[in-house]
Write an enzyme that holds these catalytic residues in place. Structure first.
Site, mmCIF file in Angstrom:
data_model
loop_
_atom_site.group_PDB
_atom_site.id
_atom_site.type_symbol
_atom_site.label_atom_id
_atom_site.label_comp_id
_atom_site.label_asym_id
_atom_site.label_seq_id
_atom_site.Cartn_x
_atom_site.Cartn_y
_atom_site.Cartn_z
ATOM 1 C CD1 TRP A 111 -2.269 -2.196 1.667
ATOM 2 C CD2 TRP A 111 -3.115 -0.941 -0.096
ATOM 3 N NE1 TRP A 111 -3.345 -2.751 1.183
ATOM 4 C CE2 TRP A 111 -3.846 -1.851 0.256
ATOM 5 C CE3 TRP A 111 -3.436 0.084 -1.152
ATOM 6 C CZ2 TRP A 111 -4.933 -2.297 -0.562
ATOM 7 C CZ3 TRP A 111 -4.293 -0.289 -1.845
ATOM 8 C CH2 TRP A 111 -5.429 -1.387 -1.841
ATOM 9 C CG ASP A 161 -3.618 4.209 3.910
ATOM 10 O OD1 ASP A 161 -4.657 3.983 4.820
ATOM 11 O OD2 ASP A 161 -3.106 3.602 3.129
ATOM 12 C CE LYS A 166 -9.282 -2.606 3.202
ATOM 13 N NZ LYS A 166 -8.125 -1.715 2.976
#
Ligand SMILES: *Cc1c(COP(=O)(O)O)cnc(C)c1O
Length: 360
Positions: free
Chosen positions: A102, A172, A196
């Site tokens: 990511w 993030d 999530k």
């Protein structure tokens, strides 16, 4: 309803109580005669829903004064672009720390908007983990420094915060926001896709320090300008109303359980069950430096990957769902977010022992 345990990385399991409450309120929210999905976002009912959600999130995370909470769309990946669009300014350069898949996606996207310096990379470590801060080569003039505070695919989590001096720290936190307390005051900006550890897909949370607002160039689309979204209370246009409502129910659920300190206690207990089992076994392995292991996403491999199919099929029989690892890395991954009960992780551990006994 058959009881299953869902280990999906996202969209992911939601608290049973929250789904029941949403079902009860589906046709008629609080005597309004309307579903939340059918309400004007500018009506008094939804105004109350979003205001309560924001207040509860501020309480949960102890968000200090001087920060805005935004409810946006476009997912965490849009933040990969919105952060540099809004924060790079005339300095035009930002530092990124690369701890996995990511991070690298965020780095690639930011490169479209300015100069991206990789201040440190796990690729230089020889093991999956977080490079120690003394090895970082930071630019004191960077517009911000970006970390991926939990790598959902690699299972690497920051358990400490870097000292970035006057450079705003951007994180993030998509896959571990609300899993434990975070010292918001240490950050310039925190963002997270909701699907999530918060609620349904379609909502992105941004927590941004006031001084970072108002620096987007004039060509920035209105809906991608943090200042414009903050000025309108995230309602410049229609926000993702139902997802905000669901997130609000999750915030209430977390508060009732004792908040993020209690969630951290529970999450540590759940993660330890799996990592202890994996470390005690020659049949399963996890590649991450133990100091940097994620409490939320536990990737693991079987000693012989030709057994992967049998493992997943047998897990399905035990009602243990979505354990297949990310396509980029293979193997298995158990995502054990807030809404995963201890019982689910205990059942997974019992299953893994059983499978090892038969195939090991
Ligand atoms: C899932 C995820 C993303 C992408 O989120 P979208 O909401 O699908 O855009 C980005 N970063 C991390 C750490 C993630 O886990």
């Amino acid at each position: 309803m058959s009881e299953v345990f869902n280990f999906s990385a996202g969209p992911a399991v939601l608290p049973h109580e929250v789904l029941t409450r949403a079902a009860d309120e589906m046709h008629d929210w609080h005597g309004s005669g309307m579903s939340v999905m059918e309400m004007s976002h500018r009506g008094p009912e939804f105004e109350a829903i979003i205001a309560t959600a924001e207040a509860d999130l501020r309480t949960l995370m102890a968000v200090p004064a001087g920060y805005k909470v935004l409810f946006l769309q476009g997912g965490a990946m849009l933040q990969f672009a919105m952060v540099p669009m809004n924060l790079m300014r005339e300095r035009g350069s930002a530092d990124y720390v690369d701890t996995g898949e990511w991070s690298r996606k965020a780095i690639a996207e930011a490169g479209k908007y300015g100069v991206v310096r990789v201040a440190a990379s796990a690729a230089d470590l020889g093991v999956a983990g977080v490079p120690p801060q003394p090895s970082w080569r930071c630019d004191p003039h960077a517009a911000y420094l970006h970390i991926t505070s939990n790598e959902t695919i690699g299972g690497v989590e920051f358990h400490w915060l870097p000292d970035t001096g006057a450079v705003p720290l951007v994180a993030d936190a998509s896959s571990h926001i609300l899993s434990r307390p975070m010292d918001v005051a240490r950050f310039g900006l925190i963002y997270a896709g909701a699907q999530k550890n918060i609620g349904p897909a379609g909502l992105t949370i941004v927590i941004i320090r006031d001084d970072l607002l108002g620096h987007a160039p004039p060509s920035t689309p209105m809906t991608l300008d943090y200042q414009a979204m903050a000025d309108s209370g995230s309602m410049l246009n229609t926000p993702p109303t139902f997802a905000i409502y669901m997130a609000g129910l999750v915030f209430r659920w977390l508060l009732a359980l004792g908040g993020l300190t209690e969630m951290e206690r529970r999450n540590r207990e759940k993660a330890a069950l799996l990592y202890d089992l994996i470390d005690a076994s020659d049949f399963y392995s996890n590649p991450v430096d133990p100091a940097d292991r994620s409490l939320m996403n536990v990737p693991f491999r079987l000693v012989d990957d030709s057994l992967d199919g049998a493992f997943l099929a047998a897990a399905q029989e035990w009602q243990l769902l979505q354990l297949k690892g990310h396509r980029a890395v293979g193997g298995m991954r158990a995502s054990i977010y807030n809404a995963m009960p201890l019982e689910g992780v205990r059942t997974l551990a019992a299953f893994m022992r059983d499978f090892e006994r038969i195939y090991g």
